[in-house]
Design an enzyme around this catalytic site. Structure first.
Site, short mmCIF file in Angstrom:
data_model
loop_
_atom_site.label_atom_id
_atom_site.label_comp_id
_atom_site.label_asym_id
_atom_site.label_seq_id
_atom_site.Cartn_x
_atom_site.Cartn_y
_atom_site.Cartn_z
N ASN A 583 0.83 -1.21 0.00
CA ASN A 583 0.00 0.00 0.00
C ASN A 583 0.86 1.25 0.00
O ASN A 583 2.06 1.20 -0.30
CB ASN A 583 -0.92 -0.01 1.22
N LEU A 584 0.28 2.34 0.39
CA LEU A 584 0.97 3.62 0.43
C LEU A 584 2.19 3.61 1.35
O LEU A 584 3.18 4.29 1.08
CB LEU A 584 -0.02 4.69 0.89
N CYS A 585 2.14 2.86 2.43
CA CYS A 585 3.21 2.88 3.43
C CYS A 585 3.88 1.52 3.62
O CYS A 585 4.55 1.31 4.62
CB CYS A 585 2.69 3.41 4.76
N GLU A 587 2.96 -1.49 4.51
CA GLU A 587 2.68 -2.45 5.58
C GLU A 587 1.53 -3.39 5.26
O GLU A 587 1.32 -4.37 5.98
CB GLU A 587 2.42 -1.72 6.90
#
Length: 958
Positions: A583-585, A587
């Site tokens: 995802n965006l980060c 995790e």
């Protein structure tokens, strides 16, 4: 010639700055100056230049008159002073004459005009003595200051209430002085001050003292509470109203029902909340918990989270937590009891839900999920549907991860037009611009990360997306990017062999394969390419491509390195799909397809709050995790889904991501240095406890509510828990090195999982927590301390952050004084080079760039064995070189990590090296590292552009 005898700088009415934009000698008319007698005059710019010129004349005599050197120096110094004042004034747009003189003095010292600065300091001291003597001779006169109320009427300033509010804000806190704040506040008041400016004045006064004593962060928060109470109570009651904190012990219960009605009437709060037993709910509020905020946390809530209409907040902190709790309990049977239970967890800071949940729970659009993962199809309809989906998902605070691997590469054949594809890059540019356009109502920028697999023929152009040079039409300056790296590529790098790039329209099955099946298919395509049976392909040296990946990561901070095979081999859901990206980060590791958009609902345990004298408080942790998992599971059913594919996926699999924050704080409380085996062991044991309780809680929910739909066939259904899936990875990649030890009764839990089932396909993921950790006042996620004294920048502004535990330890050893503050600033928040600090404290409070990142990877590997998803793992490197980067990321792969996140390079930021009282630290982007040759990093281009710590423009950090 005596400087003090002849130097008479102008010290009143400073600065008439511009009507012409960009002119450094003019300011907006809104800026004003408070003189020492309390009167206010326009901010007059020319007089600073006059004062500086006189200072040079006083020291250098007539030789300075008409000197071009002096003229240029004065112009530059004036510009610096103006910029510093305007930056520091914040909302007030008001300067005190002493603040201006402080900045003049600071500018002279920075410019190394030491003789002039000395003359200026001596002159100020002489004038201060004269004024003090004159003040003693005068009889104290009663205050004649007036306040301008919101209705335009002038009222005498209520100094007694001001003193009471400041005294109350300091109550119960050690080493803070109400008199110091009151004195500084009164110095900045003027006749006719507005009510908002009056509320802001003591806050700003307390802020300046935080670097000397961390407890002033609590004082500033409590003073902000007074401003918020007036704003909220006036809005809810419909007439001017204010209250002290002690008043709120009884007022909260009566305020809360009125707050709910106000929100419902404004169309902001779900009308169903008004049907709760509000008397019972209001009685459960705990006003005393308002005092647990630090300034950064409360200001962040004030600016971005609290409900408001027409710019006026009407939501107080405990009402905020209860609104979120009620929103999460809205479908419970005994929803009042559950709401109170959820509220107690949130308001105690034991657990905090993610930002979208805090934004939207209990509102008319309860989009509560944090992360969405999509796969983009290989035709125009699918591509632009994916971009539209991005916009709809981002509108209500979702962070996005897009899998772009299926999109055919540059030069691939387009059957419909008999033309050639321009590849994936032009569409990524559109996705980038969409993320900027959809900014979540101004709450935060839209944020998206694009993933591309390493065999894609456009991979090299993909690596260049974040560069500041080249064709800007093929650059995405605002979008995160990540490499989705198969194990086979890493093996080819190790062997220094060739790597073949393909277009996915000719190799469509590679996208869905991993492990040995991927290797077999990939090698078959290489053979087809060698026979000339593929239209688009290219062979490169694997090591050269790896070097370019690391070079771009260092130069631009992107693309991040994430590993396809461990994400899939250890996925509980491999029986129903494939993980194509994170995802965006980095995790979240969930399946995506054209029919399913993966959704994850996040929240984090505050590890610091779960320590007692014996270490980790397992009973408290078990309670927290049990309640938190119920809250996260509720999100799945309550959630407002903006696209049907997200709803389908979330209801079918019900994944959640429980994480943690405050890891570094917990280590310091336990007296464990981060760079130690004890820290690695604590990472292991703490994550084991969270994992055990999260899985157990999901089993309990399954017994109460039923299993998730796709449970049969999952690793869970076969009794394979996250720690057990390590053996599957070792079978596929024997070189992996992961610890498999455990301490809890996992066999009993395995039997329960197989017998009862799981409510959630995935249970854990460690997110960055940059904002919610601010709210709770703890270190973010699993991060080591960035600095022990620094200024944190986010969308709410700049905030001085001091390591309170370090200050406590230094006080205990008699080492905390102004010299220590100065030293901490000089050494950028590091204590390693401060000789008088003992070695044990240097080890305990070592900052991120003083640690070998191998310790971070080892601790992350120990956590990863317990986690069914992944973790946002930043890596820090003080003196980067190609060899070090190569070793670091190969180590991450060998230790079984699924993903990595930002690479932080020194020195991205520095504390302003000022020892003047009242000056704040300030982050300045001044990266200055260069890399050495082993991986051929371009030393002229490599300026350490990895994401700056807490960059307010980097939404992934929010």
């Amino acid at each position: 010639m005596s400087a003090t005898a002849t130097f008479q700088p102008v010290t009143t009415g400073l600065f008439t700055l511009p009507s012409q934009p960009g002119d450094p000698n003019i300011a907006e008319p809104a800026y004003q100056i408070v003189r020492r007698n309390g009167t206010v005059t326009p901010f007059d710019g020319g007089k600073i230049s006059v004062a500086l010129t006189k200072a040079f004349l006083a020291v250098e005599g007539s030789a300075a008159a008409g000197s071009r050197r002096v003229h240029d120096a004065v112009a530059e110094l004036t510009s610096q002073v103006v910029s510093a004042l305007m930056r520091r004034s914040g909302e007030s747009r008001l300067f005190h004459i002493e603040d201006v003189q402080d900045q003049v003095e600071l500018a002279l010292m920075r410019g190394e005009h030491h003789k002039v600065a000395r003359a200026y300091v001596l002159y100020r001291e002489e004038r201060n003595r004269e004024r003090a003597a004159e003040q003693k001779r005068e009889t104290a006169a009663p205050s004649s200051l007036h306040m301008l109320a919101e209705d335009g009427t002038r009222r005498p300033l209520d100094e007694a209430r001001l003193a009471q509010i400041i005294e109350e804000a300091c109550s119960g806190l050690e080493a803070v002085a109400a008199d110091a704040i009151l004195s500084e506040t009164m110095r900045n008041l003027y006749d006719g001050i507005t009510q908002d400016e009056l509320a802001l004045a003591p806050i700003m006064a307390a802020r300046t003292l935080i670097e000397q004593e961390p407890n002033y962060a609590y004082v500033a928060a409590r003073l902000l509470l007074d401003r918020l109470r007036r704003e909220a109570l006036t809005h809810v009651e419909g007439y001017p109203e204010q209250a002290t904190q002690s008043d709120m012990l009884t007022r909260y219960a009566t305020y809360f029902p009125a707050f709910i009605r106000t929100g419902v009437d404004a169309g902001l709060i779900d009308a169903e909340l008004a049907r709760f037993d509000l008397e019972r709910i209001g009685a459960a509020l705990k006003p005393e918990r308002d005092l647990n905020f630090q300034y950064l946390g409360l200001q962040t809530l004030y600016d971005r989270y609290f409900l408001h209409t027409k710019g006026k907040r009407f939501e107080l902190p405990q009402a905020f937590f209860m609104r979120v709790a009620m929103g999460l309990a809205i479908r419970e049977v005994d929803r009042e009891a559950r709401a109170i239970e959820f509220y107690d967890l949130l308001s105690s800071f034991d657990f905090m839900a993610s930002t979208p949940t805090l934004f939207n729970a209990g509102t008319t659009r309860p989009q509560l999920s944090s992360c969405f993962l999509t796969t983009i199809g290989d035709d125009l309809d699918a591509i632009f549907k994916g971009i539209k989906d991005n916009a709809l998902l981002a509108k209500y605070s979702g962070g996005l991860g897009n899998d772009w691997t299926p999109v055919r590469g540059l030069g691939a054949h387009i059957k419909g037009t008999n033309g050639e594809s321009q590849g994936v890059v032009p569409f990524l540019k559109v996705a980038n611009d969409t993320a900027i356009a959809v900014n979540q109502g101004g709450k935060r920028k839209g944020a998206v990360c694009a993933y591309l697999e390493t065999w894609h023929v456009d991979i090299e152009e993909f690596l260049d997306l974040r560069k500041n040079t080249g064709d800007d039409r093929r650059r995405t300056h605002d979008m995160n990017t990540a490499n989705w790296v198969p194990d086979l590529f890493m093996e080819r790098v190790a062997l220094d062999s060739d790597w073949t790039l393909f277009s996915p329209d000719e190799t469509p099955d590679l996208h869905d394969l991993y492990g040995q099946e991927f290797c077999a298919a990939y090698e078959a395509y290489e053979e087809k390419a060698a026979r000339g049976e593929l239209r688009v392909h290219r062979t490169v040296r694997a090591l050269d491509l790896w070097r370019k990946m690391l070079t771009m990561l260092f130069e631009t901070g992107h693309p991040w390195i994430t590993f396809k095979d461990p994400c899939n081999i250890r996925s509980p859901q491999g029986h129903v799909g494939v993980v194509h990206s994170s995802n965006l980060c980095t995790e979240i590791t969930l399946n995506t397809s054209k029919d399913e958009v993966a959704v994850c609902n996040l929240g984090s345990v505050n590890l610091l709050n779960h320590l007692d004298e014996n270490g980790l408080d397992l009973s408290r942790l078990e309670r927290t995790v049990r309640i938190a998992m119920r809250m996260l599971d509720n999100v799945v059913d309550i959630n407002f889904y903006t696209i049907p594919e997200a709803r389908t996926s979330n209801l079918r699999h019900r994944p959640v991501g429980l994480g943690l924050m405050g890891f570094q704080d917990a280590l310091q409380k336990l007296r464990i240095p981060y760079a130690s085996e004890a820290a690695v062991e604590f990472a292991d044991r703490s994550m084991e406890a969270i994992s055990y309780n999260a899985i157990s809680a999901s089993v309990d929910l399954a017994a109460e509510r039923g299993c998730y739909e796709s449970f049969d066939g999952s690793l869970w259904s076969r009794g394979i828990l996250p720690v057990d899936s390590i053996r599957l990875l070792k079978e596929a990649r024997p070189s992996v090195s992961m610890d498999e030890s455990s301490t809890l009764d996992w066999e009993s839990l395995r039997k329960r999982v197989r017998k009862v089932g799981m409510r959630n396909s995935n249970t854990m993921a460690i997110a960055p927590t940059a904002t919610i950790s601010n709210i709770c006042g703890v270190s973010q996620s699993i991060e080591p301390a960035y600095q022990n004294l620094f200024v944190k920048s986010n969308m709410s502004g700049d905030f001085t952050v001091v390591n309170a535990q370090l200050v406590h330890d230094l006080k205990a050893r008699g080492l905390w004084d102004e010299v220590m503050v100065s030293d901490l600033k000089y050494f950028d928040g590091s204590i390693g080079q401060i000789d008088r600090i003992p070695d044990d404290l240097k080890a305990l409070y070592a900052t991120a760039f003083e640690l070998d990142s191998a310790w971070l990877i080892e601790a992350a590997s120990r956590r990863q064995k317990w986690i069914d998803q992944a973790q946002s793992l930043n890596l820090y490197i003080a003196n980067p070189s190609g060899k070090k980067l190569d070793e670091l990321y190969r180590l991450a792969w060998r230790k079984g990590l699924k993903t990595t996140y930002y690479l932080r390079s020194r020195s991205a930021t520095h504390v302003e090296k000022s020892t003047l009282k009242g000056t704040d630290g300030k982050l300045n982007a001044v990266s200055a590292v260069q890399a050495s040759a082993p991986i051929n990093i371009d030393v002229n281009a490599a300026w350490g552009k990895a994401c700056a710590i807490d960059d307010p423009e980097c939404e992934a950090c929010q």
